[in-house]
Write a protein that holds these residues in place. Structure first.
Motif, PDB file in Angstrom:
ATOM      1  N   THR A  49     -19.579  41.678 -38.583  1.00 58.42           N
ATOM      2  CA  THR A  49     -20.670  41.202 -39.467  1.00 58.42           C
ATOM      3  C   THR A  49     -20.999  39.751 -39.070  1.00 58.42           C
ATOM      4  O   THR A  49     -20.336  39.017 -38.435  1.00 58.42           O
ATOM      5  N   TYR A  50     -22.400  39.249 -39.308  1.00 55.89           N
ATOM      6  CA  TYR A  50     -22.874  38.060 -38.994  1.00 55.89           C
ATOM      7  C   TYR A  50     -21.879  37.064 -39.843  1.00 55.89           C
ATOM      8  O   TYR A  50     -21.353  35.836 -39.461  1.00 55.89           O
ATOM      9  N   GLU A  51     -21.675  37.429 -40.985  1.00 53.82           N
ATOM     10  CA  GLU A  51     -20.804  36.679 -41.855  1.00 53.82           C
ATOM     11  C   GLU A  51     -19.387  36.258 -41.272  1.00 53.82           C
ATOM     12  O   GLU A  51     -18.780  35.254 -41.352  1.00 53.82           O
ATOM     13  N   GLU A  52     -18.829  37.359 -40.836  1.00 58.73           N
ATOM     14  CA  GLU A  52     -17.259  37.285 -40.380  1.00 58.73           C
ATOM     15  C   GLU A  52     -17.494  36.583 -39.133  1.00 58.73           C
ATOM     16  O   GLU A  52     -16.569  35.620 -38.797  1.00 58.73           O
ATOM     17  N   ALA A  53     -18.612  36.661 -38.266  1.00 57.47           N
ATOM     18  CA  ALA A  53     -18.554  36.025 -36.924  1.00 57.47           C
ATOM     19  C   ALA A  53     -18.683  34.637 -37.238  1.00 57.47           C
ATOM     20  O   ALA A  53     -18.257  33.416 -36.568  1.00 57.47           O
ATOM     21  N   LEU A  54     -19.703  34.129 -38.150  1.00 50.11           N
ATOM     22  CA  LEU A  54     -19.634  32.725 -38.468  1.00 50.11           C
ATOM     23  C   LEU A  54     -18.568  32.061 -39.140  1.00 50.11           C
ATOM     24  O   LEU A  54     -17.985  31.148 -38.712  1.00 50.11           O
ATOM     25  N   GLN A  55     -17.924  32.959 -39.786  1.00 47.20           N
ATOM     26  CA  GLN A  55     -16.524  32.326 -40.294  1.00 47.20           C
ATOM     27  C   GLN A  55     -15.650  32.124 -39.124  1.00 47.20           C
ATOM     28  O   GLN A  55     -15.091  31.320 -39.126  1.00 47.20           O
ATOM     29  N   THR A  56     -15.558  32.995 -38.087  1.00 48.39           N
ATOM     30  CA  THR A  56     -14.744  32.827 -37.002  1.00 48.39           C
ATOM     31  C   THR A  56     -15.079  31.522 -36.215  1.00 48.39           C
ATOM     32  O   THR A  56     -14.313  30.748 -35.893  1.00 48.39           O
ATOM     33  N   PHE A  57     -16.375  31.198 -36.071  1.00 46.74           N
ATOM     34  CA  PHE A  57     -16.976  30.036 -35.634  1.00 46.74           C
ATOM     35  C   PHE A  57     -16.543  28.710 -36.385  1.00 46.74           C
ATOM     36  O   PHE A  57     -15.885  27.870 -35.816  1.00 46.74           O
ATOM     37  N   TYR A  58     -16.603  28.909 -37.738  1.00 45.56           N
ATOM     38  CA  TYR A  58     -16.228  27.648 -38.628  1.00 45.56           C
ATOM     39  C   TYR A  58     -14.493  27.502 -38.475  1.00 45.56           C
ATOM     40  O   TYR A  58     -14.214  26.144 -38.348  1.00 45.56           O
ATOM     41  N   ASN A  59     -13.774  28.415 -38.505  1.00 48.35           N
ATOM     42  CA  ASN A  59     -12.383  28.481 -38.316  1.00 48.35           C
ATOM     43  C   ASN A  59     -11.974  27.884 -36.973  1.00 48.35           C
ATOM     44  O   ASN A  59     -11.146  26.809 -36.871  1.00 48.35           O
ATOM     45  N   LYS A  60     -12.782  27.992 -35.784  1.00 47.95           N
ATOM     46  CA  LYS A  60     -12.532  27.635 -34.406  1.00 47.95           C
ATOM     47  C   LYS A  60     -12.787  26.198 -34.355  1.00 47.95           C
ATOM     48  O   LYS A  60     -12.130  25.315 -33.606  1.00 47.95           O
ATOM     49  N   ILE A  61     -14.062  25.830 -34.995  1.00 44.94           N
ATOM     50  CA  ILE A  61     -14.678  24.626 -34.854  1.00 44.94           C
ATOM     51  C   ILE A  61     -14.081  23.633 -35.632  1.00 44.94           C
ATOM     52  O   ILE A  61     -13.921  22.131 -35.300  1.00 44.94           O
ATOM     53  N   THR A  62     -13.811  23.839 -36.688  1.00 42.53           N
ATOM     54  CA  THR A  62     -12.978  22.934 -37.561  1.00 42.53           C
ATOM     55  C   THR A  62     -11.503  22.600 -37.279  1.00 42.53           C
ATOM     56  O   THR A  62     -10.993  21.573 -37.508  1.00 42.53           O
ATOM     57  N   ALA A  63     -10.895  23.580 -36.480  1.00 44.61           N
ATOM     58  CA  ALA A  63      -9.712  23.195 -35.829  1.00 44.61           C
ATOM     59  C   ALA A  63      -9.831  22.540 -34.540  1.00 44.61           C
ATOM     60  O   ALA A  63      -8.763  21.634 -34.328  1.00 44.61           O
ATOM     61  N   LYS A  64     -10.858  22.583 -33.912  1.00 45.55           N
ATOM     62  CA  LYS A  64     -11.096  21.831 -32.825  1.00 45.55           C
ATOM     63  C   LYS A  64     -11.614  20.442 -33.225  1.00 45.55           C
ATOM     64  O   LYS A  64     -11.118  19.292 -32.430  1.00 45.55           O
ATOM     65  N   TYR A  65     -12.378  20.325 -34.107  1.00 44.18           N
ATOM     66  CA  TYR A  65     -12.758  18.989 -34.508  1.00 44.18           C
ATOM     67  C   TYR A  65     -12.381  18.806 -36.129  1.00 44.18           C
ATOM     68  O   TYR A  65     -12.928  18.969 -37.062  1.00 44.18           O
ATOM     69  N   PRO A  66     -11.178  18.017 -36.362  1.00 45.19           N
ATOM     70  CA  PRO A  66     -10.746  18.158 -37.879  1.00 45.19           C
ATOM     71  C   PRO A  66     -11.537  17.192 -38.678  1.00 45.19           C
ATOM     72  O   PRO A  66     -11.401  17.240 -39.935  1.00 45.19           O
ATOM     73  N   ASP A  67     -12.335  16.466 -38.184  1.00 42.04           N
ATOM     74  CA  ASP A  67     -13.129  15.353 -38.897  1.00 42.04           C
ATOM     75  C   ASP A  67     -14.283  15.915 -39.521  1.00 42.04           C
ATOM     76  O   ASP A  67     -15.101  15.303 -40.507  1.00 42.04           O
ATOM     77  N   ILE A  68     -14.534  17.195 -39.074  1.00 39.83           N
ATOM     78  CA  ILE A  68     -15.730  17.793 -39.663  1.00 39.83           C
ATOM     79  C   ILE A  68     -15.620  18.951 -40.573  1.00 39.83           C
ATOM     80  O   ILE A  68     -14.296  19.439 -40.475  1.00 39.83           O
ATOM     81  N   LYS A  69     -16.265  19.521 -41.410  1.00 37.97           N
ATOM     82  CA  LYS A  69     -16.089  20.448 -42.376  1.00 37.97           C
ATOM     83  C   LYS A  69     -17.193  21.672 -42.019  1.00 37.97           C
ATOM     84  O   LYS A  69     -18.430  21.478 -41.661  1.00 37.97           O
ATOM     85  N   ALA A  70     -16.985  22.913 -42.550  1.00 43.59           N
ATOM     86  CA  ALA A  70     -17.757  24.090 -42.632  1.00 43.59           C
ATOM     87  C   ALA A  70     -19.115  23.762 -43.724  1.00 43.59           C
ATOM     88  O   ALA A  70     -18.769  22.697 -44.490  1.00 43.59           O
ATOM     89  N   GLU A  71     -20.174  24.304 -43.467  1.00 44.94           N
ATOM     90  CA  GLU A  71     -21.177  24.114 -44.415  1.00 44.94           C
ATOM     91  C   GLU A  71     -20.720  24.189 -45.927  1.00 44.94           C
ATOM     92  O   GLU A  71     -19.998  25.145 -46.159  1.00 44.94           O
TER      93      GLU A  71
END
Length: 459
Positions: A437-459
């Motif tokens: 789902t879009y929500e699942e894909a978005l959560q995958t993005f959040y997980n990946k990007i916050t691991a890559k950039y630990p100084d930022i947070k998901a929405e």
């Protein structure tokens, strides 16, 4: 050093733009006869170390910088100075890692080992530009007036937060919609660029044309990621706002349009049809040409569409260019002077000659089909009816490219762009294919990007 922090944040970013502004053609050894430089004498260092990720700019320097003498594939001479090309491919972030290591050791390195020039791309430019590692060009004696004729967005990419210009490029990379002439004639009744533009003049018209293409048995674009950069270049906000990930409305618009097209089979949602994959390339060849259009700049036509191969659409002059729904740019290479260089005069002359000398730039247009970073030159060639691209059936594309570049803005550029753009497209692949789902894909993005950039947070 600020760059060390940014480097740590970006080190995992895959360089999917590795072909952006890229070439790899046979070197042309014709020299520019009337260049503005006299570079026989060295001003200090015995070795000029230039860090690059491929051979494109090296080939331009070998061919067009006065008095350059090629020794071998990684070595040259300019007067008494030995030129050492340090070439590290972009794959797995290797180039940035190599450059970061060298810049971290710059202060203690031997003179002959110091970085003198390094190249960067737009997606990670701020990582280097907004630090002391890149010298302001004014410190090389190159004030803003030297670059007055260059396209503004190319200067914005390499302007730091204090307003200092810290790099320059010989090329502009405005994009356009590149379409298959035969498919246009079959489905739209014409391959005339002005008429085809009417069918893709905005995203609503584009969607109507995608439906016509699907009904006739063609994909509008090869895959889900083809149109992404057009949308991401036209956002109204940055990827990170107040320390939180921000999904711009135009990025969400791309998701909605692409999902609809995938569900209607107007594009192929399989990951093998994403940018640069083998199935994605099928539209380049006449026997498998089932793709109406691709989005790209001048370099994309000459270096990425297999136009010089027998049996390709381009080899028969089967492509044409029109503006498309929105202006955008893709790629480009910027030349920076490294803080600590012991060859300031030579570095300054190379940057000035390769990015502003009209004789050099004109030869690059005529012999390499680059869209160069000089408004007057490109306006001249845009009006030259005799100056056509053989892969485009003789069409002169420069007027279309030039009109698109005027709308490009870098106001929402950030140090997070490379990682966010890559991970968002990766995450949405399963959504387009119906595997999430879009929500699942978005959560995958959040997980990946916050691991890559630990100084930022998901929405």
């Amino acid at each position: 050093m600020k760059r060390k922090l940014i480097s740590a944040l970006l080190c995992a970013a895959m360089a999917t733009t590795l072909l952006a502004g890229c070439g790899g053609k046979t070197t042309d050894t014709n020299k520019a006869n009337n260049a503005s430089s006299n570079n026989e004498a060295k001003d200090g260092g015995d070795v000029l170390n230039i860090y690059v990720w491929n051979t494109e700019w090296q080939e331009r320097v070998v061919a067009y910088y006065p008095n350059y003498e090629k020794v071998d594939d990684t070595t040259g001479k300019i007067g008494d100075v030995t030129v050492n090309w340090v070439i590290t491919a972009n794959q797995d972030n290797a180039y940035q890692n190599k450059l970061d290591e060298a810049l971290d050791n710059q202060a203690t390195a031997k003179d002959d080992d110091k970085v003198d020039i390094f190249l960067i791309e737009a997606d990670y430019a701020l990582k280097y530009v907004d630090t002391p590692d890149a010298l302001p060009l004014s410190e090389l004696g190159l004030d803003d007036s030297v670059f007055a004729n260059q396209y503004q967005y190319t200067k914005d990419v390499v302007t730091d937060s204090n307003g200092q210009l810290k790099g320059a490029s010989w090329q502009g990379c405005p994009g356009a919609l590149i379409y298959n002439r035969e498919i246009a004639k079959k489905v739209l009744g014409t391959d005339d660029p002005a008429k085809v533009q009417e069918a893709v003049s905005d995203w609503d018209k584009y969607a109507e044309t995608a439906a016509k293409m699907q009904a006739a048995g063609y994909f509008m674009t090869a895959g889900a990621t083809d149109s992404y950069r057009v949308f991401s270049n036209n956002v109204s906000s940055k990827w990170v706002v107040d320390g939180k990930i921000n999904i711009d409305p135009n990025i969400k618009k791309w998701v909605d349009m692409t999902k609809e097209q995938a569900d209607k089979k107007q594009i192929n949602s399989a990951s093998s049809y994403n940018l640069w994959q083998e199935d994605w390339k099928k539209g380049f060849f006449t026997d498998t040409a089932n793709v109406f259009c691709y989005f790209g700049p001048a370099w994309f036509i000459d270096f990425s569409m297999s136009c010089d191969q027998d049996g390709s659409v381009g080899s028969a002059g089967g492509w044409a260019v029109t503006q498309g729904p929105q202006g955008f740019f893709w790629g480009g290479t910027w030349i920076c002077a490294a803080n600590g260089t012991d060859n300031k005069d030579l570095v300054a002359d190379i940057i000035k000659t390769m990015t502003t000398d009209t004789t050099v730039l004109s030869k690059i247009v005529e012999e390499k089909s680059d869209f160069v970073n000089d408004q007057t030159i490109m306006e001249k060639y845009a009006k030259d009816e005799k100056f056509g691209n053989k892969y485009l059936g003789g069409q002169n594309p420069y007027g279309i490219f030039a009109s698109g570049v005027s709308s490009v803005s870098l106001a929402n550029q950030s140090a997070y762009d490379q990682g966010c753009n890559e991970e968002f497209q990766n995450a949405m692949t399963d959504y387009f294919a119906g595997k999430a789902t879009y929500e699942e894909a978005l959560q995958t993005f959040y997980n990946k990007i916050t691991a890559k950039y630990p100084d930022i947070k998901a929405e």
